[in-house]
Design a protein around this motif. Sequence first.
Motif, PDB file in Angstrom:
ATOM      1  N   SER A   1     -38.800 -16.749  42.049  1.00  0.00           N
ATOM      2  CA  SER A   1     -39.317 -15.963  43.173  1.00  0.00           C
ATOM      3  C   SER A   1     -38.690 -14.577  43.204  1.00  0.00           C
ATOM      4  N   ASP A   2     -37.471 -14.422  42.706  1.00  0.00           N
ATOM      5  CA  ASP A   2     -36.839 -13.108  42.645  1.00  0.00           C
ATOM      6  C   ASP A   2     -37.643 -12.150  41.778  1.00  0.00           C
ATOM      7  N   ILE A   3     -38.257 -12.652  40.721  1.00  0.00           N
ATOM      8  CA  ILE A   3     -39.081 -11.811  39.843  1.00  0.00           C
ATOM      9  C   ILE A   3     -40.231 -11.212  40.639  1.00  0.00           C
ATOM     10  N   PHE A   4     -40.883 -12.016  41.468  1.00  0.00           N
ATOM     11  CA  PHE A   4     -42.000 -11.519  42.256  1.00  0.00           C
ATOM     12  C   PHE A   4     -41.533 -10.516  43.305  1.00  0.00           C
ATOM     13  N   ASP A   5     -40.357 -10.727  43.863  1.00  0.00           N
ATOM     14  CA  ASP A   5     -39.807  -9.751  44.805  1.00  0.00           C
ATOM     15  C   ASP A   5     -39.589  -8.409  44.118  1.00  0.00           C
ATOM     16  N   GLU A   6     -39.077  -8.445  42.902  1.00  0.00           N
ATOM     17  CA  GLU A   6     -38.862  -7.199  42.147  1.00  0.00           C
ATOM     18  C   GLU A   6     -40.183  -6.515  41.839  1.00  0.00           C
ATOM     19  N   ILE A   7     -41.205  -7.284  41.452  1.00  0.00           N
ATOM     20  CA  ILE A   7     -42.520  -6.709  41.157  1.00  0.00           C
ATOM     21  C   ILE A   7     -43.113  -6.076  42.409  1.00  0.00           C
ATOM     22  N   GLU A   8     -43.009  -6.754  43.541  1.00  0.00           N
ATOM     23  CA  GLU A   8     -43.514  -6.193  44.792  1.00  0.00           C
ATOM     24  C   GLU A   8     -42.800  -4.896  45.141  1.00  0.00           C
ATOM     25  N   GLU A   9     -41.501  -4.825  44.919  1.00  0.00           N
ATOM     26  CA  GLU A   9     -40.757  -3.595  45.181  1.00  0.00           C
ATOM     27  C   GLU A   9     -41.205  -2.476  44.240  1.00  0.00           C
ATOM     28  N   MET A  10     -41.475  -2.798  42.952  1.00  0.00           N
ATOM     29  CA  MET A  10     -41.976  -1.789  42.020  1.00  0.00           C
ATOM     30  C   MET A  10     -43.334  -1.263  42.478  1.00  0.00           C
ATOM     31  N   ILE A  11     -44.197  -2.141  42.958  1.00  0.00           N
ATOM     32  CA  ILE A  11     -45.513  -1.720  43.437  1.00  0.00           C
ATOM     33  C   ILE A  11     -45.360  -0.801  44.650  1.00  0.00           C
ATOM     34  N   ARG A  12     -44.474  -1.148  45.585  1.00  0.00           N
ATOM     35  CA  ARG A  12     -44.233  -0.282  46.745  1.00  0.00           C
ATOM     36  C   ARG A  12     -43.714   1.084  46.302  1.00  0.00           C
ATOM     37  N   GLU A  13     -42.828   1.107  45.306  1.00  0.00           N
ATOM     38  CA  GLU A  13     -42.294   2.372  44.786  1.00  0.00           C
ATOM     39  C   GLU A  13     -43.397   3.207  44.144  1.00  0.00           C
TER      40      GLU A  13
ATOM     41  N   ARG B   1     -37.010  -5.816  30.511  1.00  0.00           N
ATOM     42  CA  ARG B   1     -37.143  -4.794  31.553  1.00  0.00           C
ATOM     43  C   ARG B   1     -38.595  -4.325  31.639  1.00  0.00           C
ATOM     44  N   PRO B   2     -39.040  -3.963  32.836  1.00  0.00           N
ATOM     45  CA  PRO B   2     -40.420  -3.490  32.964  1.00  0.00           C
ATOM     46  C   PRO B   2     -40.601  -2.099  32.349  1.00  0.00           C
ATOM     47  N   ILE B   3     -41.774  -1.890  31.748  1.00  0.00           N
ATOM     48  CA  ILE B   3     -42.148  -0.596  31.183  1.00  0.00           C
ATOM     49  C   ILE B   3     -43.348  -0.116  31.994  1.00  0.00           C
TER      50      ILE B   3
END
Length: 176
Positions: free
Chosen positions: A10-22, A60-62
């Motif tokens: 679930s932490d992965i999805f939290d990070e993805i959601e934060e990237m989308i907000r950014e 890491r995300p690209i």
Amino acid sequence: MSFIWRRRFSDIFDEIEEMIREMERLAEAMLGGFETRMPRGEFKGPIVYGVRITIGPDGRPIIEEFGNVKRRGRRAIIEEAVEPLVEVIDEKDKVVVIAEIPGVEKDKIDIRIKDGKLIIRAEDRERKYYKEIELPPNIKPETAKAKYKNGVLEVTIEKEKPEEEKEEGGIRVKVE
């Protein structure tokens, strides 16, 4: 044990959601009030801005941007040619480049390999595309082949075969 795994997942999805907000904040900062800053009639054509997120080999995300909106510091500049969304697949014996360039006829597409780069140009009455893609050094440009169907361009370029000397420490001698 499974609770810990679920927590990490679930932490992965939290990070993805934060990237989308950014990314949304970044797009708003770049394009906010854009219509009011642009002189009327100066630019004709679509305004395209997109982002693709992939996970790199290190985990890491690209984040890759595409379109015709380019960042210059805190300002957004619109270019006439749209940079298409491109994927480069580096296989063992070939490189495959896939580019999305919808809305042009295949005879309006110009593909060249120059200085280790694949250059894609496509221009129709209403659309212009331009993209330079860095290629690996061991390709054979003369083997390049391209297919275009339903707005998707696929370019395949063979790689040079590894020399026999590199295989298992020397040249193989045939036993008679």
